[in-house]
Motif scaffolding. Structure first.
Motif, short mmCIF file in Angstrom:
data_model
loop_
_atom_site.label_atom_id
_atom_site.label_comp_id
_atom_site.label_asym_id
_atom_site.label_seq_id
_atom_site.Cartn_x
_atom_site.Cartn_y
_atom_site.Cartn_z
N GLY A 78 14.31 -22.33 7.28
CA GLY A 78 14.71 -21.01 6.82
C GLY A 78 13.73 -19.91 7.15
N VAL A 79 12.64 -20.24 7.86
CA VAL A 79 11.59 -19.27 8.18
C VAL A 79 11.67 -18.92 9.66
CG1 VAL A 79 9.10 -18.88 8.35
CG2 VAL A 79 10.06 -20.00 6.33
N VAL A 80 11.62 -17.63 9.97
CA VAL A 80 11.60 -17.15 11.34
C VAL A 80 10.22 -16.60 11.64
CG1 VAL A 80 12.55 -15.48 12.98
CG2 VAL A 80 14.06 -16.60 11.32
N VAL A 81 9.57 -17.11 12.69
CA VAL A 81 8.25 -16.64 13.10
C VAL A 81 8.43 -15.75 14.33
CG1 VAL A 81 5.95 -17.30 13.91
CG2 VAL A 81 7.13 -18.71 12.20
N LYS A 82 7.96 -14.53 14.24
CA LYS A 82 7.95 -13.62 15.39
C LYS A 82 6.58 -13.72 16.04
CE LYS A 82 11.20 -10.21 13.55
NZ LYS A 82 11.39 -8.79 13.17
N ASP A 83 6.56 -14.16 17.29
CA ASP A 83 5.31 -14.38 18.02
C ASP A 83 5.35 -13.55 19.29
OD1 ASP A 83 3.15 -15.40 19.49
OD2 ASP A 83 3.37 -17.39 18.62
N TYR A 84 4.35 -12.66 19.43
CA TYR A 84 4.32 -11.76 20.57
C TYR A 84 3.50 -12.30 21.73
CZ TYR A 84 6.63 -8.45 17.55
OH TYR A 84 7.55 -7.85 16.72
N GLY A 85 3.33 -13.62 21.76
CA GLY A 85 2.78 -14.26 22.94
C GLY A 85 1.29 -14.49 22.90
N GLY A 86 0.88 -15.76 23.17
CA GLY A 86 -0.53 -16.05 23.30
C GLY A 86 -1.25 -16.15 21.96
N LEU A 87 -2.52 -16.55 22.05
CA LEU A 87 -3.32 -16.72 20.85
C LEU A 87 -3.53 -15.40 20.13
CD1 LEU A 87 -4.99 -18.78 19.22
CD2 LEU A 87 -6.94 -18.18 20.65
N GLY A 88 -3.67 -14.30 20.88
CA GLY A 88 -3.95 -13.01 20.27
C GLY A 88 -2.72 -12.21 19.90
N GLY A 89 -1.53 -12.70 20.21
CA GLY A 89 -0.31 -11.95 19.89
C GLY A 89 -0.06 -11.91 18.40
N ILE A 90 0.53 -10.81 17.94
CA ILE A 90 0.83 -10.66 16.52
C ILE A 90 1.86 -11.71 16.11
CG2 ILE A 90 1.80 -9.08 14.80
CD1 ILE A 90 0.80 -6.79 16.54
N LYS A 91 1.68 -12.28 14.90
CA LYS A 91 2.58 -13.32 14.40
C LYS A 91 2.95 -13.00 12.96
CE LYS A 91 0.43 -16.71 17.45
NZ LYS A 91 -0.28 -15.64 18.22
N VAL A 641 -0.72 -32.15 24.15
CA VAL A 641 0.03 -31.44 25.18
C VAL A 641 1.09 -30.60 24.47
CG1 VAL A 641 1.41 -31.59 27.27
CG2 VAL A 641 -0.31 -33.35 26.79
N LEU A 642 1.00 -29.29 24.64
CA LEU A 642 1.94 -28.36 24.02
C LEU A 642 2.95 -27.89 25.06
CD1 LEU A 642 -0.70 -26.28 22.06
CD2 LEU A 642 0.84 -27.96 21.08
N ASN A 643 4.16 -27.60 24.58
CA ASN A 643 5.27 -27.22 25.48
C ASN A 643 5.36 -28.26 26.61
OD1 ASN A 643 7.35 -25.93 26.81
ND2 ASN A 643 6.34 -23.93 26.89
N LEU A 644 5.63 -29.47 26.21
CA LEU A 644 5.54 -30.64 27.07
C LEU A 644 6.32 -30.49 28.38
CD1 LEU A 644 4.52 -33.59 27.26
CD2 LEU A 644 6.63 -34.29 26.09
N PHE A 645 7.49 -29.89 28.33
CA PHE A 645 8.33 -29.78 29.52
C PHE A 645 8.27 -28.39 30.17
CE2 PHE A 645 10.12 -33.31 27.08
CZ PHE A 645 10.13 -34.30 28.06
N ASN A 646 7.22 -27.65 29.84
CA ASN A 646 6.93 -26.37 30.50
C ASN A 646 8.13 -25.42 30.46
OD1 ASN A 646 5.11 -24.67 31.84
ND2 ASN A 646 5.94 -25.23 33.84
N VAL A 647 8.71 -25.28 29.27
CA VAL A 647 9.88 -24.42 29.10
C VAL A 647 9.44 -22.96 29.09
CG1 VAL A 647 11.77 -23.80 27.55
CG2 VAL A 647 11.09 -26.20 27.81
N GLN A 648 10.15 -22.13 29.84
CA GLN A 648 9.89 -20.69 29.85
C GLN A 648 10.78 -20.04 28.79
OE1 GLN A 648 7.82 -18.51 32.20
NE2 GLN A 648 8.16 -17.48 30.24
N TYR A 649 10.17 -19.47 27.74
CA TYR A 649 10.98 -18.88 26.67
C TYR A 649 10.25 -17.69 26.05
CZ TYR A 649 7.95 -21.28 23.24
OH TYR A 649 6.89 -21.70 22.49
N GLU A 650 11.00 -16.95 25.24
CA GLU A 650 10.46 -15.80 24.53
C GLU A 650 10.85 -15.91 23.06
OE1 GLU A 650 10.88 -12.41 28.05
OE2 GLU A 650 12.43 -12.61 26.51
N VAL A 651 9.90 -15.63 22.18
CA VAL A 651 10.21 -15.49 20.76
C VAL A 651 10.61 -14.05 20.48
CG1 VAL A 651 9.29 -15.69 18.42
CG2 VAL A 651 8.67 -17.38 20.15
#
Length: 670
Positions: A78-91, A641-651
């Motif tokens: 039930g929780v939606v996380v908005k992630d603006y990309g990368g370690l430094g992106g706003i979350k 290993v994160l994003n195991l299958f190298n999926v290109q996506y956007e939050v």
């Protein structure tokens, strides 16, 4: 930048000096810690709660090798996380379509206040020193809590790790983590027993990353058509956290804790990715914050408990845009905010089956800036809550009434005031004594006034109304310890909810992550289902398998105007379908974890058109770890290993996420 590096070096030298002093105290006689019982928030039995509560303990945090609190929030149904990309992106997070400002982030029961934007950036908080993270829809059953937490629609509470010495006087925990894109993350935790009644802990955490990961731009909706690969630009981050905690058991009925926290960060804010153009980014941000928290609890008698909390918080934010579209081609803003907060709670237990609590909170927020028209804005907030809990045999009922009063000033002149009553009612019922099957229901009204950014700090003129939300939830929970056929435990919960928000404020980034567009969109109806299940298999004493899964369906639509183009369309960044699964296999040889997240289609704007579509994605990761016992403590080695299958996506639209990346971690506990 040089000043930042000097601060980092100074903090870690200080930690090493502190460690040397701790280990050199041979004159102190070691003895069992009989008199001290470090006070921690009680671990709620989620299955028996009137409201949906999800708890992720320290063991699960280590199993998924979470780095930031946002990594934990992705595990919650039930929780939606908005992630603006990368370690430094706003979350940021929102739950059940209510928006991020309805979700409180609390540290040891203290709400993290941010009068400027009203929402906490989860990317600023790391889990190295976290014992447990809990998330409650509505509110937790415990009525003995600050009124400020009762004012929110949801609460994400971080519980600090508490010292446990086991006949020792010093604990040392050191971790070093390396990863893709120049990730470097050392951390140290030192815990010291000063006396049978006093313990302290010191935690230091440093993280840096270049954030220059590759990504692919697809020029059509078909991924097989023309595309181009670029590397993320202007996304570096350097962050340091230092925290000290004091735990003092004055008597067996009186407890006193103090927390001091310091945060310093430099971030390059990446620009959005636009078709046929690689945005190099021109925005930088410097953050500095410090807080002091004090908690005192007195169990005066079996019938009467009393607690007071106090907090002082200050932060400074510097922002620059070296390519701003004005005559100078440059923008610089400086914001400094502070908060002073105090709360007192009284719990009276006239009978074993009846609890009555009264809480009053006062906090003062002010925000100063270099923006001339609103260089100094301030807000006084006073909250009062009366709560009653009735627990008799197999039924548990709670009710709360909250009165909120707010007063605002601009340049020391009165601006406006808000006041509101917010009720809550919750009940849980166990029909059979021998079966842990329960039914639950709660209804709650929430009231949120616009934050300072929404009201004042913008190039656009706005006259926003406060949001009002009505939450309804009905659910069923079940838990059973089977201990047959290798099944050790099985738990299940299903909750259906209907929320209704009037004058909902929607925040959408404009040309940057720093400047946003806000608007009231009238009336929003949200209905959905959350399903959670947890299974534990014990094949032998050393071989175990834990599986936990959740699924959420959420329909959040604008029902303001039947003639509007957005009528009955999904509100921005709210997927209808999302799911998560964690599998963790433990053995004597090696521990293996597998994690998968599915997030369905979303839309970046209120009109659900193809141009505004943010496509669904599946993110998978694998973790392998091994713990080695040493003469002094233990050593843990971990690879991930994160994003195991190298999926290109956007939050968030136009902010691509990282593809496949790797982490290696070494942890030593003494």
């Amino acid at each position: 930048m040089i000043l930042f590096e000097k601060k980092v070096c100074f903090v870690f030298v200080l930690c090493l000096c502190f460690l040397h002093i701790c280990l050199a105290q041979d004159s102190i006689i070691s003895q069992p810690l009989k008199g001290i019982s470090v006070v921690a928030p009680s671990k709620h039995k989620t299955i028996a709660s009137q409201t949906p509560i999800q708890i992720i303990d320290r063991q699960k945090i280590e199993q998924i090798n979470a780095l930031q609190v946002s990594d934990i929030a992705q595990q919650l149904s039930g929780v939606v996380v908005k992630d603006y990309g990368g370690l430094g992106g706003i979350k940021t997070i929102s739950a059940r379509g209510l928006g991020s400002q309805f979700s409180a982030l609390a540290i040891d029961g203290f709400a993290v206040g941010d009068c400027q934007n009203g929402q906490a950036d989860l990317g600023k908080y790391f889990v190295t020193n976290v014992e447990e993270i809990s998330f409650a829809n509505g509110q937790i059953d415990d009525i003995f809590q600050p009124a400020r937490l009762l004012a929110y629609g949801n609460a994400l509470n971080i519980h600090t790790l508490k010292p446990q010495f086991d006949n020792k006087k010093t604990n040392l925990k050191i971790a070093l983590e390396f990863g893709s894109f120049a990730l470097f993350h050392p951390s140290v935790i030192i815990e010291q027993k000063i006396s049978p009644k006093i313990a302290i802990s010191l935690h230091a955490n440093y993280i840096q990353s270049d954030g220059d990961y590759p990504y692919t731009i697809y020029y059509t909706n078909n991924s097989k058509d023309s595309n181009a690969t670029f590397k993320r630009q202007h996304a570096a981050v350097k962050t340091i956290n230092v925290e000290a905690n004091l735990f003092y058991d004055i008597t067996q009925k009186q407890y006193f804790t103090v927390k001091i926290h310091y945060y310093n960060a430099f971030q390059e804010l990446p620009g959005p990715v636009i078709f046929y153009k690689e945005n190099l980014g021109s925005e930088n941000c410097w953050d500095q914050a410090a807080l002091l928290q004090i908690h005192y609890l007195n169990k005066i008698s079996e019938k009467l408990n009393f607690q007071i909390n106090g907090k002082a918080y200050t932060s400074s934010n510097l922002y620059e845009d070296t390519a701003y579209q004005n005559s100078e081609g440059y923008l610089f803003n400086h914001f400094r905010q502070s908060e002073y907060y105090g709360t007192g709670s009284l719990l009276y237990k006239p009978f074993n089956w009846l609890n009555i609590a009264y809480t009053t909170d006062y906090f003062y927020n002010q925000l100063k800036s270099n923006i001339e028209k609103t260089s100094h804005v301030a807000r006084h907030s006073w909250l009062n809550a009366m709560a009653v809990n009735f627990c008799f045999k197999q039924i548990n009922i709670s009710t709360t009434i909250l009165y909120s009063l707010f007063s605002e000033n601009i340049l020391k002149e009165f601006s406006q005031a808000y006041k509101h009553f917010s009720p809550y009612f919750g009940v849980s019922y166990q029909p059979f004594k021998t079966i842990d099957l329960r039914f639950r229901y709660f209804v709650k009204q929430n009231y949120r006034i616009p934050n300072f950014n929404e009201c004042y700090y913008t190039a656009l003129s706005r006259n926003l109304k406060p949001e009002k939300a009505l939450q309804n939830n009905i659910g069923i929970t079940f838990e059973q310890k089977i201990e047959k056929n290798h099944i050790h435990k099985l738990s299940f919960s299903l909750d259906a909810y209907y929320n209704r928000v009037s004058d909902k404020i929607i925040a959408i980034p404009r040309q940057s992550l720093y400047l946003w567009s806000m608007q009231n969109i009238g009336l929003v109806a949200i209905m959905g289902i959350d399903i959670n299940t947890d299974m534990c298999f014990h094949f032998t004493e050393s071989i175990q398998l834990n599986i936990n899964m959740n699924y959420s369906y959420q329909q959040a639509t604008d029902i303001t105007d039947k003639n509007s183009k957005t009528y009955h369309q999904q509100i921005p960044y709210t997927p209808k379908h999302s799911a998560m699964a964690n599998l963790f296999f433990a053995s004597k040889i090696v521990d293996v974890g597998y994690h998968i997240i599915f997030v369905g289609n979303r839309y970046s704007l209120a009109q659900n058109t193809a141009n505004n579509l943010v496509k669904w994605y599946i993110d998978q990761s694998v973790t392998i770890s091994k713990t080695l016992s040493l003469k002094q403590g233990n050593l843990k080695l971990l690879g991930q290993v994160l994003n195991l299958f190298n999926v290109q996506y956007e939050v968030v639209k136009s902010y691509p996420m990282m593809g496949r990346n790797y982490k290696i971690k070494i942890m030593y506990n003494f």
